[in-house]
Write a protein that holds these residues in place. Structure first.
Motif, PDB file in Angstrom:
ATOM      1  N   ILE A  38     -26.506 -83.964  -8.315  1.00 45.75           N
ATOM      2  CA  ILE A  38     -25.067 -83.698  -8.277  1.00 45.75           C
ATOM      3  C   ILE A  38     -24.774 -83.066  -6.922  1.00 45.75           C
ATOM      4  O   ILE A  38     -25.252 -81.980  -6.616  1.00 45.75           O
ATOM      5  CB  ILE A  38     -24.632 -82.760  -9.419  1.00 45.75           C
ATOM      6  N   HIS A  39     -24.011 -83.773  -6.119  1.00 42.49           N
ATOM      7  CA  HIS A  39     -23.721 -83.297  -4.769  1.00 42.49           C
ATOM      8  C   HIS A  39     -22.286 -82.792  -4.716  1.00 42.49           C
ATOM      9  O   HIS A  39     -21.340 -83.523  -5.005  1.00 42.49           O
ATOM     10  CB  HIS A  39     -23.941 -84.413  -3.752  1.00 42.49           C
ATOM     11  N   VAL A  40     -22.149 -81.530  -4.358  1.00 43.26           N
ATOM     12  CA  VAL A  40     -20.846 -80.889  -4.268  1.00 43.26           C
ATOM     13  C   VAL A  40     -20.537 -80.700  -2.789  1.00 43.26           C
ATOM     14  O   VAL A  40     -21.330 -80.111  -2.058  1.00 43.26           O
ATOM     15  CB  VAL A  40     -20.852 -79.525  -5.005  1.00 43.26           C
ATOM     16  N   GLU A  41     -19.372 -81.217  -2.367  1.00 42.16           N
ATOM     17  CA  GLU A  41     -19.023 -81.142  -0.949  1.00 42.16           C
ATOM     18  C   GLU A  41     -18.759 -79.717  -0.494  1.00 42.16           C
ATOM     19  O   GLU A  41     -19.177 -79.310   0.576  1.00 42.16           O
ATOM     20  CB  GLU A  41     -17.805 -82.013  -0.674  1.00 42.16           C
ATOM     21  N   HIS A  42     -18.034 -78.959  -1.304  1.00 42.20           N
ATOM     22  CA  HIS A  42     -17.674 -77.592  -0.921  1.00 42.20           C
ATOM     23  C   HIS A  42     -18.083 -76.628  -2.032  1.00 42.20           C
ATOM     24  O   HIS A  42     -17.256 -76.232  -2.849  1.00 42.20           O
ATOM     25  CB  HIS A  42     -16.166 -77.481  -0.657  1.00 42.20           C
ATOM     26  N   PRO A  43     -19.355 -76.246  -2.054  1.00 47.59           N
ATOM     27  CA  PRO A  43     -19.783 -75.311  -3.107  1.00 47.59           C
ATOM     28  C   PRO A  43     -19.105 -73.949  -2.921  1.00 47.59           C
ATOM     29  O   PRO A  43     -18.831 -73.526  -1.805  1.00 47.59           O
ATOM     30  CB  PRO A  43     -21.292 -75.208  -2.913  1.00 47.59           C
ATOM     31  N   SER A  44     -18.801 -73.325  -4.018  1.00 41.79           N
ATOM     32  CA  SER A  44     -18.137 -72.021  -3.951  1.00 41.79           C
ATOM     33  C   SER A  44     -18.862 -71.026  -4.849  1.00 41.79           C
ATOM     34  O   SER A  44     -19.665 -71.391  -5.706  1.00 41.79           O
ATOM     35  CB  SER A  44     -16.682 -72.155  -4.389  1.00 41.79           C
ATOM     36  N   ALA A  45     -18.543 -69.770  -4.638  1.00 42.60           N
ATOM     37  CA  ALA A  45     -19.130 -68.715  -5.468  1.00 42.60           C
ATOM     38  C   ALA A  45     -18.659 -68.856  -6.909  1.00 42.60           C
ATOM     39  O   ALA A  45     -19.403 -68.547  -7.848  1.00 42.60           O
ATOM     40  CB  ALA A  45     -18.750 -67.350  -4.915  1.00 42.60           C
ATOM     41  N   GLU A  46     -17.426 -69.353  -7.098  1.00 43.15           N
ATOM     42  CA  GLU A  46     -16.895 -69.544  -8.444  1.00 43.15           C
ATOM     43  C   GLU A  46     -17.698 -70.599  -9.205  1.00 43.15           C
ATOM     44  O   GLU A  46     -18.008 -70.426 -10.385  1.00 43.15           O
ATOM     45  CB  GLU A  46     -15.426 -69.955  -8.374  1.00 43.15           C
ATOM     46  N   LEU A  47     -18.069 -71.675  -8.530  1.00 46.25           N
ATOM     47  CA  LEU A  47     -18.870 -72.724  -9.158  1.00 46.25           C
ATOM     48  C   LEU A  47     -20.258 -72.190  -9.519  1.00 46.25           C
ATOM     49  O   LEU A  47     -20.763 -72.456 -10.608  1.00 46.25           O
ATOM     50  CB  LEU A  47     -18.994 -73.936  -8.234  1.00 46.25           C
ATOM     51  N   ASP A  48     -20.857 -71.431  -8.604  1.00 48.09           N
ATOM     52  CA  ASP A  48     -22.163 -70.840  -8.898  1.00 48.09           C
ATOM     53  C   ASP A  48     -22.087 -69.896 -10.095  1.00 48.09           C
ATOM     54  O   ASP A  48     -22.976 -69.879 -10.949  1.00 48.09           O
ATOM     55  CB  ASP A  48     -22.698 -70.085  -7.683  1.00 48.09           C
TER      56      ASP A  48
END
Length: 105
Positions: free
Chosen positions: A61-71
């Motif tokens: 799963i490739h996320v273009e703009h990972p964020s702290a919220e997603l983590d």
């Protein structure tokens, strides 16, 4: 006294967990089954996977703009799913899966 209760001993002398385990073992664990070894193997594999620092990339799963919220979301869902081992009844496990789904959705 029933033979089953004689093998367990005086039920009032044992904690409820021990007497429940003995009753469960006598009623549901087949002597010729190797379920216990399979459970131990699966538990050790899950423990090994929990020690690794796996992320979304490992699931392709490739996320273009990972964020702290997603983590944070992924960590919360993982913590919820890790409680599956402590659930005993199918209803509790289903409720935990629903809870994890609500976190993601």
């Amino acid at each position: 006294m029933l033979p089953l209760l004689r093998s367990v001993g005086c039920l009032s002398c044992l904690p409820i967990e021990a007497s429940t385990y003995h009753l469960f073992a006598r009623l549901y664990m087949q002597p010729t089954s190797d379920d216990l070894s399979h459970d131990e193997t699966l538990s050790s594999r899950v423990a090994a996977l929990n020690m690794l620092d796996l992320g979304l990339e490992h699931l392709d799963i490739h996320v273009e703009h990972p964020s702290a919220e997603l983590d944070s979301l992924i960590k919360s869902c993982g913590e919820t799913l890790s409680q599956l081992q402590s659930c005993r009844s199918p209803g509790d496990k289903a409720a935990l899966l629903v809870s994890a789904h609500k976190i993601v959705v």
